[in-house]
Design an enzyme around this catalytic site. Structure first.
Site, PDB file in Angstrom:
ATOM      1  N   GLY A  10       0.780  -1.240   0.000  1.00  0.00           N
ATOM      2  CA  GLY A  10       0.000   0.000   0.000  1.00  0.00           C
ATOM      3  C   GLY A  10       0.807   1.282   0.000  1.00  0.00           C
ATOM      4  N   SER A  11       2.086   1.198  -0.375  1.00  0.00           N
ATOM      5  CA  SER A  11       2.889   2.430  -0.337  1.00  0.00           C
ATOM      6  C   SER A  11       2.399   3.442  -1.370  1.00  0.00           C
ATOM      7  CB  SER A  11       4.381   2.127  -0.530  1.00  0.00           C
ATOM      8  OG  SER A  11       4.664   1.761  -1.862  1.00  0.00           O
ATOM      9  N   ASN A  12       1.938   2.974  -2.505  1.00  0.00           N
ATOM     10  CA  ASN A  12       1.419   3.912  -3.511  1.00  0.00           C
ATOM     11  C   ASN A  12       0.089   4.517  -3.081  1.00  0.00           C
ATOM     12  OD1 ASN A  12       3.147   4.136  -6.071  1.00  0.00           O
ATOM     13  ND2 ASN A  12       3.228   1.958  -5.578  1.00  0.00           N
ATOM     14  N   LEU A  79      -4.050  -7.286  -7.070  1.00  0.00           N
ATOM     15  CA  LEU A  79      -3.607  -8.394  -7.916  1.00  0.00           C
ATOM     16  C   LEU A  79      -4.731  -9.300  -8.415  1.00  0.00           C
ATOM     17  CD1 LEU A  79      -0.308  -9.265  -6.001  1.00  0.00           C
ATOM     18  CD2 LEU A  79      -0.664  -7.698  -7.928  1.00  0.00           C
ATOM     19  N   ASN A  94      -5.056   1.371 -13.462  1.00  0.00           N
ATOM     20  CA  ASN A  94      -4.111   0.449 -12.827  1.00  0.00           C
ATOM     21  C   ASN A  94      -2.694   0.981 -12.965  1.00  0.00           C
ATOM     22  OD1 ASN A  94      -3.089  -2.051 -11.725  1.00  0.00           O
ATOM     23  ND2 ASN A  94      -2.557  -2.680 -13.813  1.00  0.00           N
ATOM     24  N   HIS A  96       1.159  -0.251 -13.174  1.00  0.00           N
ATOM     25  CA  HIS A  96       1.903  -1.476 -13.477  1.00  0.00           C
ATOM     26  C   HIS A  96       3.409  -1.160 -13.529  1.00  0.00           C
ATOM     27  CE1 HIS A  96       2.347  -5.571 -14.875  1.00  0.00           C
ATOM     28  NE2 HIS A  96       3.290  -5.119 -15.684  1.00  0.00           N
ATOM     29  N   ASP A 137      -3.918  -5.879 -17.889  1.00  0.00           N
ATOM     30  CA  ASP A 137      -2.859  -4.960 -18.352  1.00  0.00           C
ATOM     31  C   ASP A 137      -2.979  -4.555 -19.817  1.00  0.00           C
ATOM     32  OD1 ASP A 137      -1.776  -5.199 -15.804  1.00  0.00           O
ATOM     33  OD2 ASP A 137      -0.473  -6.847 -16.364  1.00  0.00           O
ATOM     34  N   GLU A 166       7.490   5.223  -9.179  1.00  0.00           N
ATOM     35  CA  GLU A 166       6.043   5.220  -8.919  1.00  0.00           C
ATOM     36  C   GLU A 166       5.673   6.320  -7.932  1.00  0.00           C
ATOM     37  OE1 GLU A 166       4.885   0.581  -9.753  1.00  0.00           O
ATOM     38  OE2 GLU A 166       5.317   1.137  -7.695  1.00  0.00           O
TER      39      GLU A 166
HETATM   40  C1  GAR Z   1       3.638  -1.578  -7.363  1.00  0.00           C
HETATM   41  O1  GAR Z   1       4.979  -1.654  -7.763  1.00  0.00           O
HETATM   42  C2  GAR Z   1       2.725  -1.772  -8.534  1.00  0.00           C
HETATM   43  O2  GAR Z   1       3.256  -1.260  -9.721  1.00  0.00           O
HETATM   44  C3  GAR Z   1       2.618  -3.252  -8.579  1.00  0.00           C
HETATM   45  O3  GAR Z   1       2.521  -3.643  -7.243  1.00  0.00           O
HETATM   46  C4  GAR Z   1       3.304  -2.762  -6.462  1.00  0.00           C
HETATM   47  C5  GAR Z   1       2.516  -2.359  -5.246  1.00  0.00           C
HETATM   48  O4  GAR Z   1       3.321  -1.649  -4.339  1.00  0.00           O
HETATM   49  N1  GAR Z   1       1.486  -3.681  -9.342  1.00  0.00           N
HETATM   50  C6  GAR Z   1       1.495  -4.755 -10.122  1.00  0.00           C
HETATM   51  O5  GAR Z   1       2.462  -5.484 -10.232  1.00  0.00           O
HETATM   52  C7  GAR Z   1       0.195  -4.996 -10.874  1.00  0.00           C
HETATM   53  N2  GAR Z   1       0.357  -5.987 -11.874  1.00  0.00           N
HETATM   54  P1  GAR Z   1       2.655  -0.924  -3.090  1.00  0.00           P
HETATM   55  O6  GAR Z   1       1.669  -1.908  -2.469  1.00  0.00           O
HETATM   56  O7  GAR Z   1       3.782  -0.630  -2.164  1.00  0.00           O
HETATM   57  O8  GAR Z   1       1.963   0.310  -3.589  1.00  0.00           O
END
Ligand code: GAR
Length: 184
Positions: A10-12, A79, A94, A96, A137, A166
């Site tokens: 969940g950092s994003n 996911l 999304n 990616h 995707d 990101e």
């Molecule tokens: C992110 O790097 C995102 O791009 C990826 O999951 C990570 C989640 O990081 N998403 C995918 O791979 C989708 N296919 P976070 O939970 O720290 O935000």
């Protein structure tokens, strides 16, 4: 309301909320997760953002009901496949961790992506924000940013570099999508 769906850390999701709040805006964020032990729960708590459990990500009607009132649905490390009924009814985007259409599709997430990038000998990698349609995707690309793949990079070092990218760009893109007058 902006719905942010995450299956993991969940950092994003956190970065998006902080970006808006730093600019004095809070459109009413709600986090959603299909994983009860995911890091996003602690982040929600720390941020004071409500978070709700998705009991059955494949149940289109239940998902639609859960997301009722969302002007924008953001997948940030979510996911599961989003049911077509939901992607047609809501504006779903999304994040990616590769330059789609390369290294996308089912099973392509996290370190799997970065391993594949290195195995293919790519010289650049990056991130993609795209609108979500019925296929993993494959929806229209809205934004991309790229970085060089350094010599000697490992999947882990690449993951860290891509995650930094990101955090640098994703929140601003979500802001843009939310406030752009024509959409969603
Ligand atoms: C992110 O790097 C995102 O791009 C990826 O999951 C990570 C989640 O990081 N998403 C995918 O791979 C989708 N296919 P976070 O939970 O720290 O935000």
């Amino acid at each position: 309301m902006v719905a942010i769906l995450a299956s993991g850390n969940g950092s994003n999701a956190q970065a998006v909320v902080e970006f808006f709040r730093a600019r004095g805006k809070d459109p009413g964020f709600v986090f959603f997760s299909n994983k009860k032990d995911a890091g996003i729960w602690q982040r929600a708590d720390a941020l004071g953002v409500p978070i709700r459990f998705i009991p059955d990500p494949d149940d289109a009607a239940a998902m639609s009901a859960l997301l009722e009132g969302a002007r924008l649905v953001v997948l940030a490390g979510y996911l599961k496949k989003v049911p077509a009924e939901v992607t047609r009814r809501f504006f779903v985007v999304n994040l990616h961790p590769s330059l789609l259409p390369k290294f996308g599709g089912k099973g392509m997430y996290g370190l799997y992506v970065h391993r594949a990038v290195l195995a293919a000998g790519e010289k650049v990698t990056g991130i993609t924000v795209h609108r979500v349609n019925d296929e993993y995707d494959e929806g229209p690309i809205l934004f991309q940013a790229q970085i060089p793949v350094p010599d000697g990079a490992t999947p882990e070092s690449l993951a860290a570099a891509v995650q930094q990218l990101e955090h640098q760009y994703f929140p601003a893109w979500i802001w843009e999508l939310y406030y752009r007058p024509t959409q969603p």
